[in-house]
Design a protein around this motif. Sequence first.
Motif, mmCIF file in Angstrom:
data_model
loop_
_atom_site.group_PDB
_atom_site.id
_atom_site.type_symbol
_atom_site.label_atom_id
_atom_site.label_comp_id
_atom_site.label_asym_id
_atom_site.label_seq_id
_atom_site.Cartn_x
_atom_site.Cartn_y
_atom_site.Cartn_z
ATOM 1 N N ASN A 14 74.645 9.777 -12.703
ATOM 2 C CA ASN A 14 73.346 9.073 -12.997
ATOM 3 C C ASN A 14 72.221 9.713 -12.978
ATOM 4 O O ASN A 14 71.192 9.277 -12.767
ATOM 5 C CB ASN A 14 73.394 7.590 -12.393
ATOM 6 C CG ASN A 14 74.696 6.880 -12.213
ATOM 7 O OD1 ASN A 14 75.317 6.824 -13.336
ATOM 8 N ND2 ASN A 14 75.068 6.242 -11.351
ATOM 9 N N SER A 15 72.115 11.011 -13.006
ATOM 10 C CA SER A 15 70.918 11.823 -13.226
ATOM 11 C C SER A 15 69.850 11.483 -13.824
ATOM 12 O O SER A 15 68.467 11.249 -13.541
ATOM 13 C CB SER A 15 71.373 13.376 -12.932
ATOM 14 O OG SER A 15 71.861 13.437 -14.222
ATOM 15 N N SER A 16 70.450 11.368 -14.962
ATOM 16 C CA SER A 16 69.217 10.941 -16.309
ATOM 17 C C SER A 16 68.801 9.720 -15.801
ATOM 18 O O SER A 16 67.365 9.311 -16.213
ATOM 19 C CB SER A 16 70.134 10.852 -17.454
ATOM 20 O OG SER A 16 71.133 9.918 -17.536
ATOM 21 N N LEU A 17 69.631 8.692 -15.417
ATOM 22 C CA LEU A 17 68.699 7.489 -15.146
ATOM 23 C C LEU A 17 67.708 7.544 -13.879
ATOM 24 O O LEU A 17 66.629 6.876 -13.893
ATOM 25 C CB LEU A 17 69.949 6.224 -14.624
ATOM 26 C CG LEU A 17 69.243 4.809 -14.198
ATOM 27 C CD1 LEU A 17 68.718 4.298 -15.550
ATOM 28 C CD2 LEU A 17 70.711 4.126 -13.859
ATOM 29 N N VAL A 21 63.601 6.581 -13.809
ATOM 30 C CA VAL A 21 63.136 5.719 -13.057
ATOM 31 C C VAL A 21 62.197 6.465 -12.237
ATOM 32 O O VAL A 21 60.995 5.778 -12.208
ATOM 33 C CB VAL A 21 64.165 5.214 -12.237
ATOM 34 C CG1 VAL A 21 63.474 4.168 -11.040
ATOM 35 C CG2 VAL A 21 65.013 4.139 -13.096
ATOM 36 N N GLY A 22 62.343 7.632 -11.951
ATOM 37 C CA GLY A 22 61.338 8.406 -11.093
ATOM 38 C C GLY A 22 59.989 8.663 -11.844
ATOM 39 O O GLY A 22 59.051 8.642 -11.423
ATOM 40 N N ASN A 24 59.005 6.952 -14.629
ATOM 41 C CA ASN A 24 58.166 5.652 -14.840
ATOM 42 C C ASN A 24 57.439 5.373 -13.592
ATOM 43 O O ASN A 24 56.292 5.055 -13.650
ATOM 44 C CB ASN A 24 58.990 4.605 -15.386
ATOM 45 C CG ASN A 24 59.487 4.672 -16.617
ATOM 46 O OD1 ASN A 24 58.977 5.150 -17.174
ATOM 47 N ND2 ASN A 24 60.928 4.267 -16.825
ATOM 48 N N VAL A 25 58.054 5.500 -12.159
ATOM 49 C CA VAL A 25 57.202 5.279 -11.172
ATOM 50 C C VAL A 25 56.118 5.998 -10.743
ATOM 51 O O VAL A 25 54.905 5.888 -10.601
ATOM 52 C CB VAL A 25 58.303 5.578 -10.058
ATOM 53 C CG1 VAL A 25 57.395 5.211 -8.581
ATOM 54 C CG2 VAL A 25 59.209 4.368 -10.167
ATOM 55 N N MET A 26 56.127 7.606 -11.129
ATOM 56 C CA MET A 26 55.140 8.466 -11.048
ATOM 57 C C MET A 26 53.947 8.063 -12.137
ATOM 58 O O MET A 26 52.699 8.117 -11.950
ATOM 59 C CB MET A 26 55.515 10.007 -11.300
ATOM 60 C CG MET A 26 56.506 10.533 -10.189
ATOM 61 S SD MET A 26 55.627 10.481 -8.717
ATOM 62 C CE MET A 26 54.294 11.344 -8.965
ATOM 63 N N LEU A 27 54.341 7.709 -13.247
ATOM 64 C CA LEU A 27 53.542 7.324 -14.278
ATOM 65 C C LEU A 27 52.520 6.124 -14.008
ATOM 66 O O LEU A 27 51.464 5.898 -14.153
ATOM 67 C CB LEU A 27 54.054 7.148 -15.593
ATOM 68 C CG LEU A 27 54.759 8.273 -16.507
ATOM 69 C CD1 LEU A 27 55.248 8.029 -17.703
ATOM 70 C CD2 LEU A 27 53.474 9.260 -16.649
ATOM 71 N N PHE A 28 53.255 5.262 -13.324
ATOM 72 C CA PHE A 28 52.714 3.826 -12.884
ATOM 73 C C PHE A 28 51.693 4.261 -11.832
ATOM 74 O O PHE A 28 50.527 3.562 -11.442
ATOM 75 C CB PHE A 28 53.783 3.089 -12.353
ATOM 76 C CG PHE A 28 53.102 1.637 -11.858
ATOM 77 C CD1 PHE A 28 52.468 0.590 -12.381
ATOM 78 C CD2 PHE A 28 53.094 1.354 -10.443
ATOM 79 C CE1 PHE A 28 52.050 -0.433 -11.958
ATOM 80 C CE2 PHE A 28 52.587 0.519 -9.746
ATOM 81 C CZ PHE A 28 51.865 -0.455 -10.572
#
Length: 242
Positions: A14-17, A21-22, A24-28
């Motif tokens: 699940n590396s792409s998932l 997610v990581g 998106n968290v950094m962008l937020f």
Amino acid sequence: MLSKKNPNLDVGRNSSLYFAVGLNVMLFLTWFGLEYKTYDRATYAKDILVMEEEFQEEIPVIDLNVPPPPPPPAAVTENITVVEDAKEIEETIVESTEMNLDDAIEEQVVAVEDVGVEEVEEDIEVPFAVIENVPIFPGCEKGTEAERKACFQAKIQEHVRKNFSYPPMAVELGIHGRVFVIFTINKEGITSNLKTRGPDKLLEKEAERIIASLPKMTPGKQRGRAVNVPYSIPINFILANQ
């Protein structure tokens, strides 16, 4: 051939998932850090006002028993006694001083010797250029009349150079020019009637000071009589950078 690894234990399954997610968290977190606003807190000073009870001093009422003023003195009535004149007053006859046509006029003859003549000494001014005996500056007593005149003018120039002092205020303001000084050596040999004309009052005042310090001289004479002698001299005020 069967795989030896358990697919449920594969880390990169699940590396792409996880990457999505990581990301998106950094962008937020980046957006939140850029949009986060802080405000300066104002500092307030709190003063405590303590009100004390006002001290009211009771002023005692003083009863002043002032005696009433004394009554005014009674008016004294003067008894006027009329005394009759016992003596008769003689009337004084005033004679008129007006002259009639019949009165003779006494002629008085005054001799010339009885008339007093008072001599009035006039202040005579003789120009320096035409006076018979010029004023004598101290140190110019010897020599002919022409030599005394030349010595007088030289001594005046020497006195100006010796006592000359440029006013400091005029130096700061850059004031310069020529001041014409007119003065009179009176019958006592003293400098008087000083008049100056120049570009500024500072220079005129300094020129007056120089001429007023001239020594007492032997007055000029015309026909053997001491007279007033007017004299004029220009004084140049020149700055070093001019």
